[in-house]
Each structure stands twice: as C-alpha cells, then as structure tokens.
Design an enzyme around this catalytic site. Structure first.
Site, PDB file in Angstrom:
ATOM      1  N   TYR A   1     -43.548  32.892  44.294  1.00 16.08           N
ATOM      2  CA  TYR A   1     -43.751  31.591  43.654  1.00 16.08           C
ATOM      3  C   TYR A   1     -42.705  31.343  42.567  1.00 16.08           C
ATOM      4  CZ  TYR A   1     -46.142  27.600  41.596  1.00 16.08           C
ATOM      5  OH  TYR A   1     -46.440  26.343  41.124  1.00 16.08           O
TER       6      TYR A   1
ATOM      7  N   SER B   1     -41.741  24.420  38.135  1.00 16.93           N
ATOM      8  CA  SER B   1     -42.885  25.010  37.439  1.00 16.93           C
ATOM      9  C   SER B   1     -42.382  25.783  36.229  1.00 16.93           C
ATOM     10  CB  SER B   1     -43.647  25.976  38.356  1.00 16.93           C
ATOM     11  OG  SER B   1     -44.638  26.678  37.640  1.00 16.93           O
TER      12      SER B   1
END
Length: 252
Positions: free
Chosen positions: A147, A134
């Site tokens: 995350y 990501s």
C-alpha cells in the site's frame, strides 16, 4: 454543467466525491465493481448519471467506459479513486499476489483511468486529472509495503504527469488523505489520529480540485504530520514504527 468521471465510486471516498459533485449539479460517470452499490448510489444522487460496472485492472473495459462517457459530452474532472489495501509480508509467498493486486489497482489503474481523457482535455484546453495518494506514502509502514509503495508511486506519477501537461491547460491534482472514516479504515487495528468523516473530506478535496492545487493533504493536521515524518531520521522513525501494530494480512 460539469461532467465528472470517478472510479471507485461504489463506496468510501469515491462515493462521497460523487455525492459532493452531484450536489453541485454535475453529471457523473460512476465506475465500480459492485452493480448493486452503483445502482443504489445512482438512485440516491440528484441529477442524471451513468454507471459502469468493471474492475479497473481491466484496461480495455475502463477505456470503453471512458469512451462512452466522453460520447455524451466533454469531461471536466477525472478522479482515479479506486483503491484497495491489505497487509503484506514479503516473507509470505502467498502475499505476492496481494502485492500485485494492490499495485495494479492503486497505481496502474490510475494511469489507465487518465489515458483516454488527456487528448480530449488538451483539445478543450482545460480539465482536471485527480490522483488519490495517501499520507501512508510518506514513510513505509510495517505490514503495508504494497500500500505504501503503491501510493508513493501515485504521488510521483502524478507529479511527472503534472509537469508533462503543464502547458496544456490540464491541471493534475494529487490528494493525499490521512485517516478518513470509510470501510477501508474500519479494518485498521490501531489508533487513527485526526480521523475525518468522509463527507468533510470530499468537500475539502472538491475545493482543492477546483483550485487546481498540485498537492493537498487532508485533513491539514496530517499535512503537518507528513512534513515531520519526512525529516525524522531513519533510526528514530524505525524505533517507533517497529512498535506500531502492522496492517493485518488477508484472513488475519
């Protein structure tokens, strides 16, 4: 006919990648937690596909699914797309369990997904192992420690694996999505620049995987953002990041 194994196929990026490959005539192993969603996806796709209902944090179940899919023939592409996201704050004791779940799903399950396929791919001298990182891995985002950390670890892990397997014929591909329109991003309470429809993302990711690129940010605009974020001094980054809305915790 290509054979593709995809985790996180119940929705979002995983489901979009399944549709992309099915439209190319591939046979797919669809892995996810929701039986009804997988059945609906299987029914909507052209061709014949296998579904495996499991939690990717269950390594034994994941390996059993991989063994079953391999029993039907060689596998060309494995995509570890399963991922979860939630805000976490280290000062909140209850968030430790959330942190553990995010790391287990996003990082550990990527390793467990790839494990059973490496020896067969080495034997056939080819294959693609695809990790989903990501842009959030580039710098730590407020409220997204779990995350950001898990996705940064996915990128580093895939880089290590790419070097380890460089002489085997197996290509390790890291795809780093920016903001992609999925149920996960729908929960974000902040602006998402260059938000991309998930079907467009899947098509671009599929082409990058086919080429065997080592690392690709999609959309490309976020690739430039990522490059800039890497060179911004910490003080300047902190000044703007602290003013950004943080990712909400579970229940917020």
């Amino acid at each position: 006919m290509k054979r593709v194994f995809i985790t996180g196929a119940s929705s979002g990026i995983g489901a979009a990648l399944a549709l992309f490959y099915a439209q190319q005539g591939a046979s797919i192993g669809l892995v996810g937690r929701r039986h009804d969603a997988l059945l609906a996806l299987q029914a909507s796709l052209p061709g014949e596909h296998h579904i495996y209902v499991l939690d990717v944090r269950d390594r034994n179940a994941l390996h059993a699914a991989a063994a079953d899919f391999l029993s039907h023939g060689p596998v060309d592409v494995v995509i570890a797309s399963a991922g979860i996201s939630a805000g976490t704050l280290t000062e909140e004791p209850d968030d430790y369990r959330v942190f553990e779940a995010i790391v287990a799903t996003n990082l550990n399950a990527t390793v467990a997904t790839f494990e059973p396929f490496i020896a067969p791919m080495k034997s056939q001298g080819k294959g693609r192992l695809v990790g989903i990182a990501s842009v959030a891995a580039v710098r730590g985002l407020p409220g997204a420690g779990a995350y950001s950390a898990s996705k940064a670890a996915v990128r580093a892990y895939c880089e290590s694996l790419r070097v380890e397997l460089s002489l085997s014929g197996i290509k390790v591909v890291t795809i780093a999505p920016g903001f992609i329109k999925t149920p996960m991003t729908a929960q974000n309470p902040y602006k998402m620049p260059f938000l991309m429809p998930v079907d467009r993302f899947a098509a671009q990711a599929g082409h990058a995987i086919e080429k065997g690129v080592s690392y690709r940010v999609i959309p490309w605009q976020m690739g430039w953002v990522a490059k800039l974020l890497r060179i911004v001094p910490d003080g300047l980054y902190d000044y703007f990041a602290v003013r950004r809305k943080r990712k909400p915790r579970l229940g917020e």
